[in-house]
Design an enzyme around this catalytic site. Structure first.
Site, PDB file in Angstrom:
ATOM      1  N   GLY A 258      12.615  31.992 -24.073  1.00 14.40           N
ATOM      2  CA  GLY A 258      12.152  31.379 -22.838  1.00 14.40           C
ATOM      3  C   GLY A 258      11.418  30.077 -23.111  1.00 14.40           C
ATOM      4  O   GLY A 258      11.383  29.580 -24.234  1.00 14.40           O
ATOM      5  N   VAL A 259      10.806  29.543 -22.079  1.00 11.65           N
ATOM      6  CA  VAL A 259      10.146  28.253 -22.187  1.00 11.65           C
ATOM      7  C   VAL A 259       8.640  28.451 -22.101  1.00 11.65           C
ATOM      8  O   VAL A 259       8.158  29.351 -21.414  1.00 11.65           O
ATOM      9  CB  VAL A 259      10.632  27.295 -21.072  1.00 11.65           C
ATOM     10  CG1 VAL A 259      10.256  27.808 -19.698  1.00 11.65           C
ATOM     11  CG2 VAL A 259      10.108  25.884 -21.279  1.00 11.65           C
ATOM     12  N   ILE A 262       4.039  30.345 -25.495  1.00 13.27           N
ATOM     13  CA  ILE A 262       4.303  31.536 -26.305  1.00 13.27           C
ATOM     14  C   ILE A 262       5.654  31.406 -26.991  1.00 13.27           C
ATOM     15  O   ILE A 262       5.797  31.741 -28.179  1.00 13.27           O
ATOM     16  CB  ILE A 262       4.238  32.803 -25.438  1.00 13.27           C
ATOM     17  CG1 ILE A 262       2.803  33.035 -24.945  1.00 13.27           C
ATOM     18  CG2 ILE A 262       4.725  34.019 -26.224  1.00 13.27           C
ATOM     19  CD1 ILE A 262       2.651  34.221 -24.024  1.00 13.27           C
ATOM     20  N   GLU A 284      19.067  29.154 -22.883  1.00  8.45           N
ATOM     21  CA  GLU A 284      19.169  28.314 -21.690  1.00  8.45           C
ATOM     22  C   GLU A 284      18.360  27.032 -21.808  1.00  8.45           C
ATOM     23  O   GLU A 284      18.657  26.041 -21.151  1.00  8.45           O
ATOM     24  CB  GLU A 284      18.711  29.089 -20.454  1.00  8.45           C
ATOM     25  CG  GLU A 284      17.299  29.604 -20.545  1.00  8.45           C
ATOM     26  CD  GLU A 284      16.894  30.418 -19.341  1.00  8.45           C
ATOM     27  OE1 GLU A 284      17.638  30.465 -18.348  1.00  8.45           O
ATOM     28  OE2 GLU A 284      15.804  31.023 -19.393  1.00  8.45           O
ATOM     29  N   GLY A 378      16.161  32.649 -16.067  1.00  7.98           N
ATOM     30  CA  GLY A 378      17.293  33.314 -16.703  1.00  7.98           C
ATOM     31  C   GLY A 378      16.910  34.553 -17.472  1.00  7.98           C
ATOM     32  O   GLY A 378      17.755  35.139 -18.155  1.00  7.98           O
TER      33      GLY A 378
END
Length: 498
Positions: A258-259, A262, A284, A378
């Site tokens: 993810g973005v 973290i 993604e 996503g």
């Protein structure tokens, strides 16, 4: 064919009240930046006259302030999907001013094609190059551009010279057939190319070209701190241990990340752990940390939908395509997040949570169950179909007044059936092969902060016994205490069992 070159204001005048507008981009990367502010000006002028003016807005994911922010402040958005991170947009949604639909990103393009949202009036697409026969070369993201260009009656192209033409060739534009004629998507490793480097449109649909020189509204992230660093180390240790016992192949598996802060910390820890071999990503979003690890040789290849990197990092990529040209692919979100491919490649998904409950259910979108924070993004596309699905978060928030591990999540995005691993800075909860009660004991013991561990054990004691044990009066008691007293630690279960 020659195109009609317009100012941003002239292009915006083509957008009328009630229109459905699709835009390119995925995160602020690749989003149009010039026309949307002019649409906001039109909305403000019409509102001042007492006239309505709002649009329906579809994108691949979030945008920058020049789109979601400005349009929200101008009250120019009626309906929006599927994802955003803008503060002003978020506040407008939580005030009930915008109808927001949080859709899985892999499904957005096909639901537009299936006609779920009605016709699309205009697509606004950012490009680094446009040819007379209708080849649109996208910039830093794939998003839903192929679909909105196909479905829209008219197309406006923002030709942005801030993006180098060296971008041409990085994209792999592919759109699957619709049911009942859909075939398998023939991607068998992250580096496979199956489409074209451009979006092909009928040039007659392009009603205007707006020339701009506007860099992406890149988001910066804070430096890792001891908590995020420890989370990263825990993730790396878990993956290394699974590889050592043969659950993860010695060649490793592609990663999705993810973005955010973290995610950067996790990737940094994976890069430093030399027991983990060089690896690939099928994800993604790619951030600066991925590019750094590519330069170090730790990441061999990255398939993504978006180069969500700082502008300095993006310029470095553009200027060194000899190095990056065979290490990166940008895909539409329908491909980058496709469940079929996620399952086939055996992707390890790594995403963040706002809170997790003791059974492994995850809330990744809402504060206190009602206030939208960002959106699902996503994470669901990858989590449900991953070889191993991991969620991580700090064990506490707001200076320790909030526990991220709770009896029951206040909003439910990912259910326990899809979540394999929960990780905080306190430790690792491996939920695979465990019953609900075994999961509860593992999460409390390994992931809860010491200040909340006994409180969670006490919750289990007052819970009605069942296959999944709960005290329905007290299940959201920690959240209720936070609302009333400002600190979850002040929870007294006796107040909820009278």
């Amino acid at each position: 064919m020659s195109f009609n070159y317009l100012s941003a204001a002239e292009a915006a005048s083509l957008v009328k009240h009630g229109y459905t507008v699709g835009i390119s981009g995925f995160t602020p990367a690749g989003s149009p930046k010039a026309v949307a502010p002019e649409i906001a000006k039109i909305a403000e002028a019409e509102h001042a006259k007492g006239n309505p003016f709002q649009i329906n807005l579809f994108s691949g994911a979030s945008t920058g302030d020049s789109c979601d922010g400005i349009l929200s402040r101008a009250k120019a958005i009626r309906y929006r999907a599927p994802y955003t991170t803008n503060t002003d947009f978020r506040n407008a949604v939580n005030r009930g001013e915008i109808a927001y639909n949080d859709i899985h990103l892999s499904q957005m393009a096909q639901e537009i094609r299936f006609g779920f949202f009605g016709p699309m009036d205009i697509a606004i697409v950012e490009a680094c190059e446009l040819t007379s026969d209708g080849k649109i070369y996208l910039t830093a993201a794939g998003g839903i551009s192929p679909t909105i260009c196909e479905r829209a009656e008219k197309i406006i192209v923002e030709l942005n010279s801030a993006h180098s033409k060296n971008m041409m060739g990085l994209h792999d534009v592919y759109q699957p057939l619709d049911p009942p004629y859909r075939r398998e998507i023939p991607i068998y490793k992250p580096s496979d190319r199956i489409g074209t480097p451009y979006v092909q449109v009928d040039p007659k649909k392009i009603v205007g070209v707006v020339e701009v020189n506007m860099p992406d509204e890149a988001r910066g992230f804070t430096a890792p701190d001891p908590v995020t660093d420890q989370i990263g180390v825990n993730v790396a240790n878990f993956l290394a241990a699974d590889m050592k016992r043969g659950i993860i192949p010695a060649s490793f598996l592609p990663l999705q990340s993810g973005v955010g802060n973290i995610a950067n910390a996790v990737l940094g820890a994976l890069g430093r752990d030399k027991t983990i071999p060089h690896f690939e990503m099928y994800t993604e979003v790619i951030q600066d940390s991925v590019i750094d690890l590519m330069r170090e040789g730790r990441i061999k290849f990255g398939s993504t939908c978006s180069l969500s990197v700082t502008n300095e990092c993006l310029d470095e990529i553009y200027s060194d395509m000899k190095f990056f040209g065979d290490k990166l692919i940008l895909r539409p979100s329908e491909t980058s997040n496709n469940p079929e491919i996620v399952r086939r490649l055996g992707i390890i998904s790594m995403n963040t949570a706002i809170e997790a409950d003791i059974y492994g259910n995850i809330n990744s979108t809402h504060i206190g169950g009602i206030k939208m924070m960002n959106g699902l993004g996503g994470s669901g596309d990858f989590t449900r179909n991953a070889y191993i699905s991991i969620f991580s978060c700090p064990s506490v928030a707001k200076g320790g007044k909030i526990s991220s591990i709770v009896p029951m999540v206040s909003h439910h995005d990912h259910n326990e059936h899809s979540v394999n691993i929960v990780i905080t800075e306190q430790g690792i909860a491996d939920l695979r092969g465990k019953s609900p009660m075994e999961r509860a004991k593992t999460i409390i013991e390994n992931c809860a902060h010491p200040d909340y561990k006994q409180l969670l054990w006490d919750y289990l004691k007052i819970s009605s016994k069942g296959q999944t044990s709960h005290c329905m009066k007290a299940a959201l008691g920690m959240h209720a205490t936070l609302t009333e007293k400002g600190d979850m630690k002040l929870t007294d279960w006796a107040e909820f069992t009278k």
